[in-house]
Write a protein that holds these residues in place. Sequence first.
Motif, PDB file in Angstrom:
ATOM      1  N   TYR A 165       0.834  -1.208   0.000  1.00  5.50           N
ATOM      2  CA  TYR A 165       0.000   0.000   0.000  1.00  5.50           C
ATOM      3  C   TYR A 165       0.866   1.254   0.000  1.00  5.50           C
ATOM      4  CZ  TYR A 165      -2.557   3.860   2.127  1.00  5.50           C
ATOM      5  OH  TYR A 165      -3.076   5.100   2.413  1.00  5.50           O
ATOM      6  N   GLY A 166       1.907   1.285   0.862  1.00  8.88           N
ATOM      7  CA  GLY A 166       2.793   2.441   0.899  1.00  8.88           C
ATOM      8  C   GLY A 166       3.479   2.669  -0.433  1.00  8.88           C
ATOM      9  N   ALA A 167       3.889   1.576  -1.087  1.00 10.79           N
ATOM     10  CA  ALA A 167       4.523   1.695  -2.401  1.00 10.79           C
ATOM     11  C   ALA A 167       3.526   2.179  -3.444  1.00 10.79           C
ATOM     12  CB  ALA A 167       5.118   0.353  -2.811  1.00 10.79           C
ATOM     13  N   THR A 168       2.285   1.738  -3.322  1.00  7.67           N
ATOM     14  CA  THR A 168       1.257   2.146  -4.279  1.00  7.67           C
ATOM     15  C   THR A 168       0.975   3.639  -4.198  1.00  7.67           C
ATOM     16  OG1 THR A 168       0.222  -0.038  -4.132  1.00  7.67           O
ATOM     17  CG2 THR A 168      -1.118   1.748  -5.019  1.00  7.67           C
TER      18      THR A 168
ATOM     19  N   LYS B 197      -8.591   1.598   3.843  1.00  9.91           N
ATOM     20  CA  LYS B 197      -7.783   2.459   2.982  1.00  9.91           C
ATOM     21  C   LYS B 197      -6.693   1.660   2.258  1.00  9.91           C
ATOM     22  CE  LYS B 197      -4.351   3.968   6.421  1.00  9.91           C
ATOM     23  NZ  LYS B 197      -3.776   5.141   7.112  1.00  9.91           N
ATOM     24  N   TYR B 198      -6.275   0.525   2.821  1.00 10.46           N
ATOM     25  CA  TYR B 198      -5.229  -0.253   2.178  1.00 10.46           C
ATOM     26  C   TYR B 198      -5.717  -0.956   0.918  1.00 10.46           C
ATOM     27  CZ  TYR B 198      -2.609   0.705   6.401  1.00 10.46           C
ATOM     28  OH  TYR B 198      -1.963   1.345   7.413  1.00 10.46           O
ATOM     29  N   LEU B 199      -7.005  -1.011   0.728  1.00  9.59           N
ATOM     30  CA  LEU B 199      -7.539  -1.665  -0.462  1.00  9.59           C
ATOM     31  C   LEU B 199      -7.322  -0.831  -1.715  1.00  9.59           C
ATOM     32  CD1 LEU B 199     -10.808  -3.258   0.953  1.00  9.59           C
ATOM     33  CD2 LEU B 199      -8.511  -4.188   0.834  1.00  9.59           C
ATOM     34  N   VAL B 200      -6.712   0.343  -1.578  1.00  8.58           N
ATOM     35  CA  VAL B 200      -6.357   1.145  -2.743  1.00  8.58           C
ATOM     36  C   VAL B 200      -5.358   0.391  -3.621  1.00  8.58           C
ATOM     37  CG1 VAL B 200      -4.387   2.362  -1.744  1.00  8.58           C
ATOM     38  CG2 VAL B 200      -5.748   3.494  -3.494  1.00  8.58           C
ATOM     39  N   VAL B 201      -4.671  -0.590  -3.056  1.00  9.54           N
ATOM     40  CA  VAL B 201      -3.716  -1.391  -3.822  1.00  9.54           C
ATOM     41  C   VAL B 201      -4.425  -2.093  -4.979  1.00  9.54           C
ATOM     42  CG1 VAL B 201      -2.122  -3.353  -3.699  1.00  9.54           C
ATOM     43  CG2 VAL B 201      -2.231  -1.724  -1.817  1.00  9.54           C
ATOM     44  N   ARG B 202      -5.704  -2.323  -4.834  1.00  8.14           N
ATOM     45  CA  ARG B 202      -6.458  -3.018  -5.881  1.00  8.14           C
ATOM     46  C   ARG B 202      -6.878  -2.086  -7.011  1.00  8.14           C
ATOM     47  NH1 ARG B 202     -10.544  -6.505  -1.992  1.00  8.14           N
ATOM     48  NH2 ARG B 202      -8.958  -7.888  -1.084  1.00  8.14           N
ATOM     49  N   GLY B 203      -6.444  -0.846  -6.996  1.00  7.21           N
ATOM     50  CA  GLY B 203      -6.827   0.110  -8.040  1.00  7.21           C
ATOM     51  C   GLY B 203      -6.209  -0.238  -9.378  1.00  7.21           C
ATOM     52  N   ASP B 204      -6.503   0.583 -10.369  1.00  8.95           N
ATOM     53  CA  ASP B 204      -6.060   0.303 -11.728  1.00  8.95           C
ATOM     54  C   ASP B 204      -4.724   0.954 -12.091  1.00  8.95           C
ATOM     55  OD1 ASP B 204      -8.366  -1.130 -12.203  1.00  8.95           O
ATOM     56  OD2 ASP B 204      -9.493   0.644 -12.807  1.00  8.95           O
ATOM     57  N   ASP B 205      -4.200   1.829 -11.209  1.00  7.26           N
ATOM     58  CA  ASP B 205      -2.988   2.559 -11.568  1.00  7.26           C
ATOM     59  C   ASP B 205      -1.729   1.743 -11.408  1.00  7.26           C
ATOM     60  OD1 ASP B 205      -4.301   4.776 -12.283  1.00  7.26           O
ATOM     61  OD2 ASP B 205      -4.098   5.834 -10.388  1.00  7.26           O
ATOM     62  N   CYS B 206      -1.775   0.656 -10.634  1.00  6.80           N
ATOM     63  CA  CYS B 206      -0.577  -0.135 -10.364  1.00  6.80           C
ATOM     64  C   CYS B 206      -0.903  -1.612 -10.456  1.00  6.80           C
ATOM     65  CB  CYS B 206      -0.012   0.198  -8.981  1.00  6.80           C
ATOM     66  SG  CYS B 206       0.334   1.937  -8.722  1.00  6.80           S
ATOM     67  N   ARG B 207       0.132  -2.392 -10.706  1.00  7.10           N
ATOM     68  CA  ARG B 207      -0.024  -3.845 -10.743  1.00  7.10           C
ATOM     69  C   ARG B 207       0.993  -4.478  -9.823  1.00  7.10           C
ATOM     70  NH1 ARG B 207       0.871  -4.770 -17.014  1.00  7.10           N
ATOM     71  NH2 ARG B 207       2.529  -3.315 -16.521  1.00  7.10           N
ATOM     72  N   SER B 208       0.609  -5.494  -9.096  1.00  6.09           N
ATOM     73  CA  SER B 208       1.530  -6.179  -8.180  1.00  6.09           C
ATOM     74  C   SER B 208       1.868  -7.551  -8.737  1.00  6.09           C
ATOM     75  CB  SER B 208       0.877  -6.329  -6.790  1.00  6.09           C
ATOM     76  OG  SER B 208       0.596  -5.080  -6.241  1.00  6.09           O
TER      77      SER B 208
END
Length: 328
Positions: free
Chosen positions: A261-264, A315-326
Motif C-alpha cells: 500500500y505504501g509503495a502504491t 484504505k489499504y484496499l487502494v492497492v487493488r486500483g487500476d494505476d498499479c499492478r503487483s
Amino acid sequence: RQWYLKFDEVVTSLGFVENTVDQCIYRKTSGRNFISLILYVDDILLASSDLGLLHETKKMLSANFEMKDLGEASFVLGIEICRDRARGLLGLSQKAYIRRVLQRFEMHNCAPGDVPIIKGDKFNKTQCPKNELERESVKNIPYASAVGSLMYAQVCTRPDIAYAVSVLSRFQSNPGQEHWKAVKKVMRYLKKTEGYMLTFQRSNHLEVVGYSDSDFAGCQDDLKSTSGYVFMLAGGAISWKSVKQTLVASSTMQAEFVACYGATIQAVWLRNFISELKVVDSISRPITIYCDNSAAVFFSKNNKSSSGSKHIDIKYLVVRGDDCRSFD
C-alpha cells in the motif's frame, strides 16, 4: 514566499508551465525541444534538450534577476553530478558531504565497515538509559545531530542506509550506548563506501518499476513491522523509503500488503509527477510493483474477503486500483 511568487510570475510570463505536483519545477516547450527549470529557494538548475534554448533561457532570467551563471552543474545541494557521456552514464554522489560528516563526528579515521546493519542487530527501549548514571553517560553524545546528518545522505543518494537510519531515528529522544554504537557502525560503512553513487544509464526504454517489502513484527517494543519500497528508472533508484507501519499486522501477508500500500501511494504520486515532465512515455501505463509475498499479491488481486483479512483498514484496499499492478 514573496520571492517565490515573484519568480513564478516572471517565469510563467516567459512561457514556463508549473508542475502541479511539485510547484518548484517548471517546463517550457519550443517545437520538439524542451527545457526544465528546478528551483530550490534561490538556486536554479536547468536541463534542456537544446543548447540554444538553454542559453536563451539563461539570458531571459538574467534580464529579470541578478544572477550568477556557474556553468555546467557539478554540485547541487551537496550532491555531486558525475557524467560519462561516452558511456551514457550519469551519477549522483555525496562523497564530499559524507567526508564532512565523518570529520564532524570524529569518525574520519575509523575502521571501514562492511554493512550498516546486520540481521542480528536488535534495538529497543530496554537499551535506553534507565537511571541518572546511565543518562549522564550519554549526555554529551550528539545522537540526534548524527542521525540527522545520516538522514540527509539517506534521503538524497543512499537508499542502502535507509533501513538503518529509520530504525535508529526512533530513539532520538532517549538514546542509549547501544544505539550510539549502531550510529557509528553506519558511519564506518559510509567510510568504506563514500564513493558509492546512484548511477543512471542512457536508455531508449524508460519505465518506472517498483519493489516493496516488509519484515514481520520487527520492532521489539510494539511488534509493529517495517515497510520498505524502492522505485527504479534508467537503472538507478529514484525514490525509496523505509518506515515503521502504523498498525500491528497479525500475519506476514498483512505486513507485506501494508508495505505494498505504501509503495502504491508513492507510485501514484510518481505517475502524476513524471507525467507532467513529459519525458517518460511509459508512465501513461500502469506502474509495475513487485512484491515477494504470494499471499499479499493474491489478496491484492482478489476481491474476496476472509476472516483473517477483513479487519484490515479499508484504505489499504487502494492497492487493488487500476494505476498499479503487483507481481510476486
